[in-house]
Design a protein around this motif. Structure first.
Motif, PDB file in Angstrom:
ATOM      1  N   MET A   6      51.630  -5.971  35.664  1.00 11.79           N
ATOM      2  CA  MET A   6      52.211  -6.086  34.249  1.00 11.79           C
ATOM      3  C   MET A   6      53.762  -6.576  34.377  1.00 11.79           C
ATOM      4  O   MET A   6      54.617  -6.149  35.159  1.00 11.79           O
ATOM      5  CB  MET A   6      52.372  -5.011  33.717  1.00 11.79           C
ATOM      6  N   ALA A   7      54.108  -7.298  33.403  1.00  9.33           N
ATOM      7  CA  ALA A   7      55.458  -7.774  33.135  1.00  9.33           C
ATOM      8  C   ALA A   7      56.363  -6.660  32.952  1.00  9.33           C
ATOM      9  O   ALA A   7      55.850  -5.614  32.101  1.00  9.33           O
ATOM     10  CB  ALA A   7      55.476  -9.083  32.096  1.00  9.33           C
ATOM     11  N   LYS A   8      57.776  -6.811  32.993  1.00  8.46           N
ATOM     12  CA  LYS A   8      58.630  -5.702  32.556  1.00  8.46           C
ATOM     13  C   LYS A   8      58.462  -5.356  31.089  1.00  8.46           C
ATOM     14  O   LYS A   8      58.557  -4.372  30.726  1.00  8.46           O
ATOM     15  CB  LYS A   8      59.976  -5.997  33.189  1.00  8.46           C
ATOM     16  N   GLY A   9      58.597  -6.507  30.128  1.00  6.56           N
ATOM     17  CA  GLY A   9      58.510  -6.100  29.022  1.00  6.56           C
ATOM     18  C   GLY A   9      57.225  -5.759  28.270  1.00  6.56           C
ATOM     19  O   GLY A   9      57.327  -5.438  27.088  1.00  6.56           O
ATOM     20  N   LYS A  10      56.222  -5.742  28.925  1.00  3.41           N
ATOM     21  CA  LYS A  10      54.925  -5.308  28.482  1.00  3.41           C
ATOM     22  C   LYS A  10      54.347  -4.029  28.670  1.00  3.41           C
ATOM     23  O   LYS A  10      53.289  -3.513  28.304  1.00  3.41           O
ATOM     24  CB  LYS A  10      53.727  -6.263  28.799  1.00  3.41           C
ATOM     25  N   ASP A  11      55.215  -3.332  29.389  1.00  2.00           N
ATOM     26  CA  ASP A  11      54.870  -1.893  29.756  1.00  2.00           C
ATOM     27  C   ASP A  11      54.635  -1.073  28.400  1.00  2.00           C
ATOM     28  O   ASP A  11      55.318  -0.986  27.544  1.00  2.00           O
ATOM     29  CB  ASP A  11      55.990  -1.040  30.742  1.00  2.00           C
ATOM     30  N   VAL A  12      53.582  -0.247  28.338  1.00  2.00           N
ATOM     31  CA  VAL A  12      53.286   0.810  27.291  1.00  2.00           C
ATOM     32  C   VAL A  12      54.290   1.825  27.218  1.00  2.00           C
ATOM     33  O   VAL A  12      54.862   2.331  26.387  1.00  2.00           O
ATOM     34  CB  VAL A  12      52.027   1.099  27.469  1.00  2.00           C
ATOM     35  N   ARG A  13      54.695   2.326  28.341  1.00  2.00           N
ATOM     36  CA  ARG A  13      55.450   3.601  28.623  1.00  2.00           C
ATOM     37  C   ARG A  13      56.825   3.026  29.076  1.00  2.00           C
ATOM     38  O   ARG A  13      56.759   2.391  30.110  1.00  2.00           O
ATOM     39  CB  ARG A  13      54.993   4.660  29.424  1.00  2.00           C
ATOM     40  N   VAL A  14      57.839   3.360  28.348  1.00  2.00           N
ATOM     41  CA  VAL A  14      59.198   2.923  28.629  1.00  2.00           C
ATOM     42  C   VAL A  14      60.164   3.989  28.637  1.00  2.00           C
ATOM     43  O   VAL A  14      59.987   5.082  28.437  1.00  2.00           O
ATOM     44  CB  VAL A  14      59.889   1.912  27.719  1.00  2.00           C
ATOM     45  N   ARG A  15      61.234   3.725  29.839  1.00  2.00           N
ATOM     46  CA  ARG A  15      62.350   4.791  29.818  1.00  2.00           C
ATOM     47  C   ARG A  15      63.304   4.498  28.814  1.00  2.00           C
ATOM     48  O   ARG A  15      63.745   3.688  28.450  1.00  2.00           O
ATOM     49  CB  ARG A  15      62.704   4.485  31.278  1.00  2.00           C
ATOM     50  N   VAL A  16      63.620   5.665  28.227  1.00  2.00           N
ATOM     51  CA  VAL A  16      64.634   5.832  27.269  1.00  2.00           C
ATOM     52  C   VAL A  16      65.707   6.624  27.412  1.00  2.00           C
ATOM     53  O   VAL A  16      65.595   7.827  28.236  1.00  2.00           O
ATOM     54  CB  VAL A  16      63.952   6.065  25.818  1.00  2.00           C
ATOM     55  N   ILE A  17      67.026   6.570  27.235  1.00  2.00           N
ATOM     56  CA  ILE A  17      68.085   7.550  27.113  1.00  2.00           C
ATOM     57  C   ILE A  17      68.523   7.944  26.061  1.00  2.00           C
ATOM     58  O   ILE A  17      68.651   7.155  25.038  1.00  2.00           O
ATOM     59  CB  ILE A  17      69.446   6.542  27.859  1.00  2.00           C
ATOM     60  N   LEU A  18      68.366   9.382  25.944  1.00  2.00           N
ATOM     61  CA  LEU A  18      68.927  10.306  24.759  1.00  2.00           C
ATOM     62  C   LEU A  18      70.289  10.646  24.941  1.00  2.00           C
ATOM     63  O   LEU A  18      70.703  11.144  25.809  1.00  2.00           O
ATOM     64  CB  LEU A  18      68.072  11.219  24.453  1.00  2.00           C
ATOM     65  N   GLU A  19      71.128  10.396  23.761  1.00  2.00           N
ATOM     66  CA  GLU A  19      72.455  10.745  23.552  1.00  2.00           C
ATOM     67  C   GLU A  19      72.878  11.734  22.709  1.00  2.00           C
ATOM     68  O   GLU A  19      72.164  11.627  21.485  1.00  2.00           O
ATOM     69  CB  GLU A  19      73.649   9.335  23.646  1.00  2.00           C
TER      70      GLU A  19
END
Length: 66
Positions: free
Chosen positions: A1-14
């Motif tokens: 899979m390409a990096k932009g097509k991942d279903v689950r993505v890592r996010v940063i909460l601030e």
């Protein structure tokens, strides 16, 4: 899979309170958490109540851009 097509993505909460109030001289830093979310189930920005060690209370932590 390409990096932009991942279903689950890592996010940063601030912490929204630390950012809004600026960094106090007594409380150095901004609380951040790293988590994952599903692009299909939550396409909007994620907001969760998490513990902020600098505010010493539970506050709203919002998703920030990487």
């Amino acid at each position: 899979m390409a990096k932009g097509k991942d279903v689950r993505v890592r996010v940063i909460l601030e912490c929204a309170s630390c950012v809004r109030n600026g960094i106090n001289k007594e409380l150095p830093g901004i609380s951040r958490y790293i988590t994952q979310k599903s692009r299909h189930n939550t396409p909007n920005r994620l907001e969760l109540r998490k513990y902020c060690q600098y505010c010493r209370t539970h506050t709203i932590h919002g998703e920030i851009k990487k």
